[in-house]
Structure formats: C-alpha cells, structure tokens
Design an enzyme around this catalytic site. Structure first.
Site, PDB file in Angstrom:
ATOM      1  N   CYS A 167       0.918  -1.039  -0.009  1.00 52.93           N
ATOM      2  CA  CYS A 167       0.039   0.178   0.216  1.00 52.93           C
ATOM      3  C   CYS A 167       0.784   1.089   0.000  1.00 52.93           C
ATOM      4  CB  CYS A 167      -1.039  -0.023   1.190  1.00 52.93           C
ATOM      5  SG  CYS A 167      -1.809   1.465   1.574  1.00 52.93           S
TER       6      CYS A 167
ATOM      7  N   CYS B  87      -3.490   7.423  -1.689  1.00 52.35           N
ATOM      8  CA  CYS B  87      -4.794   7.806  -2.507  1.00 52.35           C
ATOM      9  C   CYS B  87      -5.936   8.190  -1.383  1.00 52.35           C
ATOM     10  CB  CYS B  87      -5.218   6.320  -3.114  1.00 52.35           C
ATOM     11  SG  CYS B  87      -4.005   4.984  -3.281  1.00 52.35           S
TER      12      CYS B  87
ATOM     13  N   THR C 192      -4.350   5.102   7.473  1.00 46.38           N
ATOM     14  CA  THR C 192      -3.219   4.560   6.497  1.00 46.38           C
ATOM     15  C   THR C 192      -2.297   5.842   6.359  1.00 46.38           C
ATOM     16  OG1 THR C 192      -4.625   3.034   5.643  1.00 46.38           O
ATOM     17  CG2 THR C 192      -3.082   3.820   4.042  1.00 46.38           C
TER      18      THR C 192
ATOM     19  N   GLU D 202      -0.571   2.039   9.584  1.00 43.21           N
ATOM     20  CA  GLU D 202      -1.673   2.612  10.018  1.00 43.21           C
ATOM     21  C   GLU D 202      -1.384   3.246  11.451  1.00 43.21           C
ATOM     22  OE1 GLU D 202      -2.288  -0.229   8.156  1.00 43.21           O
ATOM     23  OE2 GLU D 202      -3.226   1.199   6.420  1.00 43.21           O
TER      24      GLU D 202
ATOM     25  N   HIS E 170     -12.780   5.485  -3.056  1.00 42.47           N
ATOM     26  CA  HIS E 170     -11.770   4.378  -2.486  1.00 42.47           C
ATOM     27  C   HIS E 170     -12.063   3.077  -2.879  1.00 42.47           C
ATOM     28  CE1 HIS E 170      -8.109   4.450  -0.351  1.00 42.47           C
ATOM     29  NE2 HIS E 170      -8.584   3.581   0.662  1.00 42.47           N
TER      30      HIS E 170
ATOM     31  N   TYR F 238      -9.664  -0.136  -5.301  1.00 38.84           N
ATOM     32  CA  TYR F 238      -9.010  -1.615  -4.995  1.00 38.84           C
ATOM     33  C   TYR F 238      -8.871  -2.320  -6.094  1.00 38.84           C
ATOM     34  CZ  TYR F 238      -8.696  -0.941  -0.082  1.00 38.84           C
ATOM     35  OH  TYR F 238      -8.254  -0.571   1.317  1.00 38.84           O
TER      36      TYR F 238
ATOM     37  N   CYS G 236      -5.118  -0.711  -7.189  1.00 39.25           N
ATOM     38  CA  CYS G 236      -3.596  -1.046  -6.353  1.00 39.25           C
ATOM     39  C   CYS G 236      -3.735  -2.563  -5.952  1.00 39.25           C
ATOM     40  CB  CYS G 236      -3.639  -0.071  -5.240  1.00 39.25           C
ATOM     41  SG  CYS G 236      -5.029  -0.449  -3.831  1.00 39.25           S
TER      42      CYS G 236
ATOM     43  N   GLU H  47      -6.132  -5.685   4.768  1.00 38.50           N
ATOM     44  CA  GLU H  47      -6.700  -4.312   3.995  1.00 38.50           C
ATOM     45  C   GLU H  47      -7.685  -4.810   3.177  1.00 38.50           C
ATOM     46  OE1 GLU H  47      -4.066  -1.912   2.333  1.00 38.50           O
ATOM     47  OE2 GLU H  47      -4.353  -0.054   3.206  1.00 38.50           O
TER      48      GLU H  47
END
Ligand code: SF4
Ligand code: FE
Length: 481
Positions: free
Chosen positions: A98, A102, A189, A257, A292, A296, A299, A443
């Site tokens: 990650c 974003c 994050t 995180e 968001h 997914y 990424c 995640e």
C-alpha cells in the site's frame, strides 16, 4: 511538483507526536518501521518525474492550469478516473504494498463536490475555502491523510448516545476564529508519511449528532494530535540488521496505520469544510467510499501481478512449472486478478459529471469491485501458498543462512532446481509469505470499508424493483402495479 528527495525533506520539517511499542518516536522519518512505507509514498513523487509514466502520474490542475502530481488532481473526465486506476495498478506493481497516498486524494475528490452541493443548497461558503486548501495542496504537492473511520465505541449506538461522547470526532467549542475538536480516528493509513489530515464524518448523522458532522484539514503535527502506530504481523523483522526476512525490504509489504488522537485541537475556520450540516454527512461518506472502492481493483491488482509472478517463479524454482495443475492455478490467479481490474476500469468508464464539475465513478460497480476484493485476493493467497509448499511456514531465517556453522546446511538442503541459487528460492518464499500472511491481506477485507458496508450500498444501488418488473413483463404478469 516535489521530487522524492524534496518529499523526504518536507517530512523532516514536521514535528509529529508519534508513539510505537510504548515509546515516543523522536525521529519518525528515519524510524525503521516507517522507512519502507515512506519509500512507497516517495515513489509516487519519483514516478511523476519519469517521462515513461508522466501521462499516468501527472495531470493539469483545473484550478491553476499547472502540471501537478495526479495524487492531488480532481478528476475532470472519465479519462481521469481511468488513469487513476491505471496509476494505482502501476504503483502496486512497483511497490508490492500500500502506497497510502490515495486516501487523501479521495478525500479531496469527495470534498470538491460535497462542499459545492452544500453551498448550493444551504448558502454556505465551503467550496471557495476548500478550493483554497486544494490549491495549497497542489502547489506544495502534499500528502493528505484521509481520516474517516471513527473508533465508534458501541456500534449499536449513535455518536451522541455513547457513554463517552468522544468516541466520534466532534466539535467541543466554536470560537470566532475557528473550532476546537476532540476524538480519535482509527486505522489511519500513511498517517506518519502525511503532511495534512483531512477529517470527515464516518456515517450519516442525524440532527442530534450535528456536532459530529464535521470535516476539516489540519497539519499532521498540529498541537493536540497524537499518532499511535499499529502493530503488523512480522513488524519487528523491519528492525533486524539483515533484511531478507521482511520479504520486501524496500517497501515493506504493507503500509502503516495509526490511531490518531485529537485532544482539544484547534482548527481555524478557513480549514473547516463542514460544521453541523448533518444532512450532507452521509453524502460525503458515500462519495469518499465510492472513490476509495474504485481504487481497490487498481492497487490490489498491482499487488496481484506481483503475487502471480512470485507464484510462477517459485513453481519454476521448485521444478514444477510444467505440471498442468500448477499452470491451472496460475491461470486461476490471473482470472481473479483481472476480474478485479475489470470492475475498477468499468466503474471509471461509467463515471459521470457532478454539478461541481468533478467526475464521480459508477458507485454500484465500485462497490461490487471492493466486495470482490474481500474475497478474490484471499483465494489468490491460498493458491500462492499452495504453490509455494510447506516451506512458507517453516523456513529458517536469513541469519541461519549466513551462519558460519549451519549456513552450509541451509544452502544445501533448501535448494530447489540445481541451477537456481538457494538464496533466490528463499527470497521469493519470503516475499510470498509476507504478501499472503501479513497485514496487507487484512486491508483487502476492511480497507475502504468492511464487506457489509459494500452490501448495503449494493442493495441501495441495484434497483431491484426494476428487475422485478422486467421479469413480470416477460412472464406475462400484466396486472396493475
Ligand atoms: Fe491506496 Fe490501495 Fe493503499 Fe488504499 S489500499 S491507500 S487505494 S494503495
Ligand atoms: Fe486502504
């Protein structure tokens, strides 16, 4: 645009209040746990200067007309939405983890339209304020931490019904020059690698909870803010001198995180984008979640590309690459991975223009994509673990490989194919171990909202009544509706 080096320098200017393992971290920029995740964010700056990736990594600001990093760009077309997904896949491929930036982009995207809608309906002045902030972010090429998830306490109770009123971030004082807030945001994050925190409400608020309907942006080192970094599986491996056992020593497999605590934090009015407009909090949550969830299948698909490559490599090192069941498992992984990508790409192409001019994704398809991510990467991980063999759970450490006494045995007995160095086999096993058993996979489940949140959105978006009507028509059921 900042260079990678300028980005790191800019982090050194911050004075974050950070804790991990029960200790205050004096120098978070060089803290070994943070370094790999920081390298991943740094790459978002470096690739923007690489001519090969300029089209994906940069954009033209609609505010200033200047060239900016795409991580600060407000989508002005479906092409921008598609490029966002492609940029994320690229970065997932390059980092295998990650890269955190974003979330802040999605906060900017959602606020760019919700502040506009609020002003139109309520006569507020949030849109200009927001654009001033956006211009500042673009001109200084900043990383923003998008902070939505509150700690939430008793999940069956509303914010104002909680035994402790601070379990959702809220306004505790309104002054002439700004507001004072208290509360905490969880799972943040990239918190330590960010310049600014953009706070948003975590759910649709009712009039009784209007003090909880707030959104604002402040520097990450503002007085009253404390960051507590969360543990990850195998986290202490990052503190070891030998780095092979991390699996992906440069970028670290997962980001990081933090729990961010706001203890009487002052926010000037020019940084407040919502304060009491409870009827718009749900819209802000939905927009942010939509953007968001779009990500997914970008990424995570980049990570999937790395995992598929790793699984195919270990099969080769073990000498089984031509077995039909092995080929089949690799194909299955590709099928799952590209299905995720198809979701993100399609929700972007089906995007549309909002009244503010910002483009939004197709929310049904974005939610479908994210719900698939709560399943497919787990199946891909299962297949990769299967292909790796039991060594994934039992392999000796790099220190044993380097040990003058047992190193020669590790070299000899951990060998796969004769022409492949043992260390190569060990390295790929560690990468797979960390990608399939580490925090990164979690995640996929809870990042961008847990699966139930996507199901609720899917139920809302699917228009089941229209589908029932289609069926009744074809079945010849013609009675009055
Ligand atoms: Fe970006 Fe993906 Fe990390 Fe979210 S999970 S911040 S979309 S890389
Ligand atoms: Fe995430």
């Amino acid at each position: 645009m900042k260079t990678g080096v300028e980005y790191i320098d800019s982090l050194r200017q911050l004075h974050l209040n950070v804790y991990m393992f029960g200790e205050k971290i004096k120098n978070p920029v060089d803290f070994p746990f943070i370094k790999p995740s920081q390298n991943a964010v740094k790459l978002t700056y470096e690739l923007a200067y690489d001519p090969q990736y300029a089209d994906l990594m940069t954009a033209t600001s609609h505010l200033t007309g200047k060239k900016i990093n795409r991580f600060t760009h407000i989508a002005q077309s479906t092409d921008d939405l598609v490029k966002k997904v492609k940029m994320l896949r690229l970065l997932g491929q390059k980092t295998g983890c990650c890269f955190q930036r974003c979330v802040g982009l999605d906060a900017l995207l959602s606020l760019s339209s919700v502040t506009y809608d609020m002003d139109q309906k309520l006569g507020t002045k949030y849109y200009t304020r927001f654009n001033d902030f956006l211009r500042y972010v673009q001109e200084n090429d900043l990383v923003c931490d998008g902070a939505m998830t509150d700690v939430k306490g008793n999940r069956g109770l509303k914010p104002s019904q909680q035994a402790d009123p601070d379990l959702f971030v809220h306004v505790v004082e309104r002054r002439d020059d700004g507001i004072v807030v208290r509360g905490a945001k969880a799972h943040q994050t990239g918190a330590i690698n960010s310049h600014e925190i953009i706070v948003m409400p975590t759910l649709a608020m009712t009039p009784e909870d209007k003090d909880y309907a707030i959104s604002f942006a402040i520097p990450t080192d503002t007085k009253g803010i404390t960051h507590v970094i969360g543990r990850q599986i195998n986290d202490t491996r990052k503190f070891e001198e030998l780095t092979m056992d991390v699996g992906n020593a440069t970028y670290g497999v997962a980001g990081h995180e933090a729990l961010i605590i706001f203890d009487e934090v002052f926010v000037p009015w020019e940084r407040v984008f919502m304060c009491g407009e409870h009827e718009f909090s749900g819209q802000l949550v939905e927009r942010f979640a939509g953007y968001h969830r779009q990500n997914y299948g970008g990424c995570k698909v980049g990570l999937g590309d790395v995992l598929i490559g790793a699984a195919a490599t270990i099969a080769e090192y073990n000498g089984v690459e031509n077995a039909s069941h092995v080929k089949d498992k690799i194909i299955e992984m590709i099928h799952l991975n590209e299905t995720l990508y198809a979701g993100s790409i399609s929700c972007s192409y089906e995007g549309y223009k909002l009244p503010s001019g910002t483009y939004y994704i197709n929310p049904l398809l974005a939610n479908i994509t994210k719900l698939n991510v709560t399943r497919f990467p787990f199946e891909m991980a299962r297949l990769a673990i299967d292909l790796t063999g039991g060594i994934i759970g039992t392999m000796p450490s790099e220190r044993d490989l380097r040990n003058p006494d047992v190193g020669k045995y590790v070299q000899k007995y951990l060998k796969g194919k004769a022409d492949i160095p043992t260390e190569h086999r060990m390295r790929i096993v560690r990468l797979i171990e960390n990608m399939t058993m580490g925090t990164g996979l979690l995640e996929d489940m809870h990042g961008a909202g847990s699966p139930q949140a996507q199901r609720i959105m899917i139920a809302r978006q699917a228009n089941i009544e229209a589908k029932k009507k289609l069926a009744r028509t074809l079945a010849g059921i013609t009675e009055k509706e």
